[in-house]
Design an enzyme around this catalytic site. Structure first.
Site, PDB file in Angstrom:
ATOM      1  N   HIS A   7       0.839  -1.199   0.000  1.00 29.54           N
ATOM      2  CA  HIS A   7       0.000   0.000   0.000  1.00 29.54           C
ATOM      3  C   HIS A   7       0.874   1.249   0.000  1.00 29.54           C
ATOM      4  CE1 HIS A   7      -2.868   2.839   2.216  1.00 29.54           C
ATOM      5  NE2 HIS A   7      -3.503   2.524   1.105  1.00 29.54           N
ATOM      6  N   ARG A   8       0.804   1.984  -1.093  1.00 34.04           N
ATOM      7  CA  ARG A   8       1.695   3.139  -1.306  1.00 34.04           C
ATOM      8  C   ARG A   8       3.162   2.691  -1.187  1.00 34.04           C
ATOM      9  NH1 ARG A   8      -1.642   7.221   2.747  1.00 34.04           N
ATOM     10  NH2 ARG A   8      -3.691   6.399   2.167  1.00 34.04           N
ATOM     11  N   GLU A  34       0.588  -0.561  -4.780  1.00 32.82           N
ATOM     12  CA  GLU A  34      -0.577   0.313  -4.954  1.00 32.82           C
ATOM     13  C   GLU A  34      -0.080   1.734  -4.864  1.00 32.82           C
ATOM     14  OE1 GLU A  34      -3.872   2.912  -3.312  1.00 32.82           O
ATOM     15  OE2 GLU A  34      -1.904   2.427  -2.482  1.00 32.82           O
ATOM     16  N   ASP A  36      -1.224   6.190  -5.784  1.00 38.95           N
ATOM     17  CA  ASP A  36      -2.294   7.174  -5.985  1.00 38.95           C
ATOM     18  C   ASP A  36      -1.848   8.211  -6.996  1.00 38.95           C
ATOM     19  OD1 ASP A  36      -4.039   6.378  -3.496  1.00 38.95           O
ATOM     20  OD2 ASP A  36      -1.990   6.588  -2.746  1.00 38.95           O
ATOM     21  N   HIS A  49      -0.827  10.848  -2.565  1.00 43.22           N
ATOM     22  CA  HIS A  49      -2.161  10.451  -2.091  1.00 43.22           C
ATOM     23  C   HIS A  49      -3.109  11.628  -1.908  1.00 43.22           C
ATOM     24  CE1 HIS A  49      -5.256   9.457   0.932  1.00 43.22           C
ATOM     25  NE2 HIS A  49      -5.276   8.295   0.310  1.00 43.22           N
ATOM     26  N   GLU A 109      -4.660   3.912  -8.225  1.00 41.93           N
ATOM     27  CA  GLU A 109      -5.881   4.543  -7.708  1.00 41.93           C
ATOM     28  C   GLU A 109      -5.965   5.966  -8.251  1.00 41.93           C
ATOM     29  OE1 GLU A 109      -8.130   6.138  -3.692  1.00 41.93           O
ATOM     30  OE2 GLU A 109      -6.583   4.601  -3.449  1.00 41.93           O
ATOM     31  N   LYS A 111      -7.197   9.481  -8.020  1.00 31.47           N
ATOM     32  CA  LYS A 111      -7.697  10.338  -6.939  1.00 31.47           C
ATOM     33  C   LYS A 111      -8.512  11.486  -7.530  1.00 31.47           C
ATOM     34  CE  LYS A 111      -6.713   9.696  -3.236  1.00 31.47           C
ATOM     35  NZ  LYS A 111      -7.261   8.807  -2.190  1.00 31.47           N
ATOM     36  N   ASP A 229       0.338  -1.849   4.542  1.00 30.74           N
ATOM     37  CA  ASP A 229       1.479  -0.947   4.727  1.00 30.74           C
ATOM     38  C   ASP A 229       2.738  -1.728   5.080  1.00 30.74           C
ATOM     39  OD1 ASP A 229      -0.084   1.353   4.326  1.00 30.74           O
ATOM     40  OD2 ASP A 229      -0.642   1.461   6.441  1.00 30.74           O
TER      41      ASP A 229
END
Length: 241
Positions: A7-8, A34, A36, A49, A109, A111, A229
Protein backbone atom coordinates in the site's frame (compact mmCIF):
# COMPACT_ATOMS: atom_id res chain seq x y z
CA UNK A 1 -3.00 -17.71 -3.82
CA UNK A 2 -3.80 -14.44 -2.06
CA UNK A 3 -1.80 -11.62 -3.65
CA UNK A 4 -0.08 -9.04 -1.43
CA UNK A 5 -0.01 -5.42 -2.54
CA UNK A 6 2.31 -2.90 -0.91
CA UNK A 7 0.00 0.00 0.00
CA UNK A 8 1.69 3.14 -1.31
CA UNK A 9 4.71 0.84 -1.43
CA UNK A 10 5.83 -0.13 2.04
CA UNK A 11 4.15 2.85 3.69
CA UNK A 12 4.51 1.55 7.24
CA UNK A 13 8.29 1.52 7.03
CA UNK A 14 9.26 3.88 4.18
CA UNK A 15 8.14 7.26 2.75
CA UNK A 16 4.79 6.53 1.10
CA UNK A 17 4.31 6.79 -2.67
CA UNK A 18 8.04 7.22 -3.36
CA UNK A 19 10.43 5.04 -5.34
CA UNK A 20 12.14 4.15 -2.06
CA UNK A 21 8.86 2.69 -0.82
CA UNK A 22 7.94 0.89 -4.04
CA UNK A 23 11.39 -0.67 -4.36
CA UNK A 24 11.19 -1.91 -0.77
CA UNK A 25 7.80 -3.55 -1.32
CA UNK A 26 9.19 -5.31 -4.41
CA UNK A 27 12.32 -6.40 -2.51
CA UNK A 28 10.13 -7.75 0.30
CA UNK A 29 8.32 -10.04 -2.12
CA UNK A 30 5.00 -8.23 -2.63
CA UNK A 31 3.06 -9.35 -5.69
CA UNK A 32 2.33 -5.76 -6.57
CA UNK A 33 2.26 -2.16 -5.42
CA UNK A 34 -0.58 0.31 -4.95
CA UNK A 35 -0.20 4.01 -5.70
CA UNK A 36 -2.29 7.17 -5.99
CA UNK A 37 -2.41 9.57 -8.92
CA UNK A 38 -3.17 13.29 -9.08
CA UNK A 39 -2.42 15.76 -11.89
CA UNK A 40 0.09 18.59 -11.61
CA UNK A 41 -0.73 22.13 -12.77
CA UNK A 42 0.80 21.29 -16.15
CA UNK A 43 -1.27 18.10 -16.44
CA UNK A 44 1.36 15.48 -15.58
CA UNK A 45 0.19 12.38 -13.64
CA UNK A 46 2.10 12.41 -10.35
CA UNK A 47 2.12 9.89 -7.52
CA UNK A 48 0.82 11.37 -4.26
CA UNK A 49 -2.16 10.45 -2.09
CA UNK A 50 -3.54 13.76 -0.83
CA UNK A 51 -4.95 16.59 -2.92
CA UNK A 52 -2.56 18.84 -0.95
CA UNK A 53 1.17 18.36 -0.42
CA UNK A 54 0.94 19.46 3.23
CA UNK A 55 0.98 16.07 4.99
CA UNK A 56 3.69 14.24 3.08
CA UNK A 57 6.10 17.00 2.03
CA UNK A 58 7.93 20.03 3.40
CA UNK A 59 5.59 22.45 1.63
CA UNK A 60 1.95 23.47 1.41
CA UNK A 61 -0.68 23.84 -1.29
CA UNK A 62 -2.75 21.87 -3.76
CA UNK A 63 -1.01 19.46 -6.12
CA UNK A 64 -3.10 20.91 -8.99
CA UNK A 65 -1.66 24.38 -8.30
CA UNK A 66 1.97 23.28 -8.61
CA UNK A 67 3.87 22.45 -11.80
CA UNK A 68 5.84 19.23 -12.10
CA UNK A 69 9.05 21.24 -11.75
CA UNK A 70 7.76 22.77 -8.49
CA UNK A 71 6.57 19.39 -7.16
CA UNK A 72 9.97 17.81 -7.92
CA UNK A 73 11.67 20.32 -5.63
CA UNK A 74 9.68 19.15 -2.61
CA UNK A 75 10.95 16.64 -0.07
CA UNK A 76 8.50 13.76 0.37
CA UNK A 77 10.27 11.83 3.17
CA UNK A 78 7.17 12.51 5.30
CA UNK A 79 7.66 10.97 8.80
CA UNK A 80 10.90 9.19 7.91
CA UNK A 81 13.27 12.17 8.17
CA UNK A 82 15.67 10.27 10.43
CA UNK A 83 16.14 7.44 7.94
CA UNK A 84 16.12 9.42 4.69
CA UNK A 85 17.37 12.86 3.78
CA UNK A 86 15.36 13.24 0.62
CA UNK A 87 12.69 11.56 -1.50
CA UNK A 88 11.02 12.96 -4.59
CA UNK A 89 7.38 12.84 -5.60
CA UNK A 90 7.59 10.47 -8.58
CA UNK A 91 5.72 10.85 -11.81
CA UNK A 92 3.50 7.94 -12.79
CA UNK A 93 5.73 7.48 -15.82
CA UNK A 94 8.79 6.96 -13.61
CA UNK A 95 6.98 4.27 -11.62
CA UNK A 96 5.61 2.50 -14.70
CA UNK A 97 9.02 2.50 -16.38
CA UNK A 98 10.44 0.80 -13.26
CA UNK A 99 7.48 -1.59 -12.88
CA UNK A 100 7.65 -2.63 -16.54
CA UNK A 101 11.25 -3.75 -15.99
CA UNK A 102 10.32 -5.63 -12.82
CA UNK A 103 7.09 -6.98 -14.34
CA UNK A 104 5.26 -6.27 -11.09
CA UNK A 105 1.53 -5.55 -10.76
CA UNK A 106 0.57 -1.90 -10.25
CA UNK A 107 -2.76 -0.90 -8.73
CA UNK A 108 -3.39 2.67 -9.86
CA UNK A 109 -5.88 4.54 -7.71
CA UNK A 110 -7.22 7.59 -9.52
CA UNK A 111 -7.70 10.34 -6.94
CA UNK A 112 -10.48 12.13 -8.76
CA UNK A 113 -13.38 11.86 -6.35
CA UNK A 114 -12.72 15.25 -4.68
CA UNK A 115 -11.10 17.23 -7.50
CA UNK A 116 -12.32 16.48 -11.03
CA UNK A 117 -9.08 16.17 -13.03
CA UNK A 118 -10.14 16.58 -16.66
CA UNK A 119 -8.56 14.01 -18.97
CA UNK A 120 -6.90 12.06 -16.18
CA UNK A 121 -8.01 8.67 -17.52
CA UNK A 122 -6.64 9.35 -21.01
CA UNK A 123 -3.29 10.63 -19.70
CA UNK A 124 -2.81 7.56 -17.51
CA UNK A 125 -3.85 5.14 -20.26
CA UNK A 126 -1.37 6.76 -22.65
CA UNK A 127 1.47 5.92 -20.23
CA UNK A 128 0.23 2.37 -19.69
CA UNK A 129 0.20 1.88 -23.46
CA UNK A 130 3.69 3.37 -23.80
CA UNK A 131 5.15 0.81 -21.39
CA UNK A 132 2.91 -2.05 -22.57
CA UNK A 133 1.61 -2.58 -19.04
CA UNK A 134 -2.05 -3.48 -19.75
CA UNK A 135 -1.71 -6.98 -18.29
CA UNK A 136 -0.09 -5.71 -15.08
CA UNK A 137 -2.50 -2.88 -14.24
CA UNK A 138 -5.49 -2.77 -11.91
CA UNK A 139 -7.40 0.51 -11.77
CA UNK A 140 -9.35 1.55 -8.70
CA UNK A 141 -11.23 4.66 -7.64
CA UNK A 142 -13.80 5.92 -5.18
CA UNK A 143 -15.17 7.82 -8.19
CA UNK A 144 -17.25 5.14 -9.86
CA UNK A 145 -18.02 7.43 -12.80
CA UNK A 146 -14.30 7.13 -13.53
CA UNK A 147 -14.49 3.33 -13.44
CA UNK A 148 -17.32 3.50 -16.01
CA UNK A 149 -15.28 5.87 -18.16
CA UNK A 150 -12.23 3.61 -17.99
CA UNK A 151 -14.37 0.66 -19.02
CA UNK A 152 -15.32 2.52 -22.19
CA UNK A 153 -11.73 3.63 -22.91
CA UNK A 154 -9.91 0.43 -21.92
CA UNK A 155 -12.35 -2.47 -21.50
CA UNK A 156 -9.58 -5.10 -21.21
CA UNK A 157 -7.73 -3.53 -18.25
CA UNK A 158 -8.92 -4.71 -14.85
CA UNK A 159 -10.91 -2.22 -12.78
CA UNK A 160 -12.24 -2.31 -9.22
CA UNK A 161 -14.59 -0.11 -7.22
CA UNK A 162 -13.24 1.27 -3.97
CA UNK A 163 -15.71 1.73 -1.15
CA UNK A 164 -15.77 2.26 2.61
CA UNK A 165 -19.20 1.06 3.71
CA UNK A 166 -21.71 -1.58 2.73
CA UNK A 167 -22.85 -1.81 -0.88
CA UNK A 168 -25.74 -4.14 -1.68
CA UNK A 169 -24.45 -7.07 -3.75
CA UNK A 170 -21.13 -5.39 -4.55
CA UNK A 171 -20.27 -8.26 -6.93
CA UNK A 172 -23.19 -7.15 -9.12
CA UNK A 173 -22.67 -3.43 -8.55
CA UNK A 174 -19.08 -3.41 -9.79
CA UNK A 175 -20.10 -5.12 -13.05
CA UNK A 176 -22.93 -2.62 -13.44
CA UNK A 177 -20.53 0.36 -13.35
CA UNK A 178 -17.93 -1.34 -15.54
CA UNK A 179 -15.63 -2.88 -12.97
CA UNK A 180 -14.60 -6.47 -12.47
CA UNK A 181 -13.35 -6.47 -8.86
CA UNK A 182 -14.06 -4.85 -5.50
CA UNK A 183 -11.67 -3.12 -3.10
CA UNK A 184 -13.64 -2.62 0.13
CA UNK A 185 -12.38 -1.19 3.40
CA UNK A 186 -11.43 -4.19 5.53
CA UNK A 187 -14.39 -3.51 7.86
CA UNK A 188 -16.75 -3.97 4.91
CA UNK A 189 -14.97 -7.13 3.73
CA UNK A 190 -16.86 -9.78 5.69
CA UNK A 191 -16.31 -13.48 5.09
CA UNK A 192 -19.70 -13.63 3.38
CA UNK A 193 -18.92 -10.73 1.02
CA UNK A 194 -15.60 -12.31 0.07
CA UNK A 195 -17.15 -15.72 -0.53
CA UNK A 196 -20.18 -14.53 -2.50
CA UNK A 197 -18.15 -12.08 -4.59
CA UNK A 198 -15.50 -14.58 -5.52
CA UNK A 199 -18.11 -17.25 -6.27
CA UNK A 200 -19.51 -14.70 -8.74
CA UNK A 201 -16.09 -14.33 -10.36
CA UNK A 202 -15.37 -10.97 -8.70
CA UNK A 203 -11.99 -10.77 -6.93
CA UNK A 204 -11.94 -9.05 -3.54
CA UNK A 205 -8.93 -7.07 -2.33
CA UNK A 206 -9.56 -5.24 0.97
CA UNK A 207 -7.58 -2.26 2.30
CA UNK A 208 -5.66 -1.50 4.53
CA UNK A 209 -4.75 -4.74 6.30
CA UNK A 210 -1.95 -4.30 8.83
CA UNK A 211 -2.65 -6.76 11.65
CA UNK A 212 -1.54 -10.38 11.49
CA UNK A 213 -4.85 -11.84 12.66
CA UNK A 214 -6.74 -10.27 9.75
CA UNK A 215 -4.01 -11.22 7.28
CA UNK A 216 -4.27 -14.85 8.41
CA UNK A 217 -8.06 -14.78 8.06
CA UNK A 218 -7.81 -13.49 4.49
CA UNK A 219 -5.26 -16.16 3.57
CA UNK A 220 -7.52 -18.85 5.04
CA UNK A 221 -10.57 -17.51 3.19
CA UNK A 222 -8.72 -17.51 -0.11
CA UNK A 223 -9.24 -13.79 -0.61
CA UNK A 224 -7.88 -12.67 -3.99
CA UNK A 225 -5.55 -10.16 -2.38
CA UNK A 226 -5.18 -7.29 0.06
CA UNK A 227 -3.36 -4.00 0.51
CA UNK A 228 -0.97 -3.55 3.43
CA UNK A 229 1.48 -0.95 4.73
CA UNK A 230 3.68 -3.85 5.85
CA UNK A 231 4.23 -6.14 2.83
CA UNK A 232 7.26 -7.82 4.40
CA UNK A 233 5.20 -8.98 7.37
CA UNK A 234 2.41 -10.17 5.07
CA UNK A 235 4.80 -12.14 2.81
CA UNK A 236 6.37 -13.84 5.83
CA UNK A 237 2.94 -14.83 7.14
CA UNK A 238 1.80 -16.06 3.73
CA UNK A 239 4.62 -18.57 3.49
CA UNK A 240 4.24 -19.71 7.09
CA UNK A 241 0.78 -21.01 6.20
Amino acid sequence: MTKIFGHRGSAGTHPENTMISFEQAYKDGADGIELDVQLSKDGIPVVIHDEKVNRTTDSKGFVQDLTLSELKKLNAVHKFKKQYKHAEIPTLEEVLEWASRKQTIVNIELKNSILPYAGMEEKVLELIDKYKMDHLIIFSSFNHYSIARLNTLAPKIEKAVLYMEGIYKPWDYTKWVGGSGIHPHIKAATASIILRSQQSGVPVRPFTVNDEKTMKRLFEEGCAGFFTDYPKKAVQLKYQN
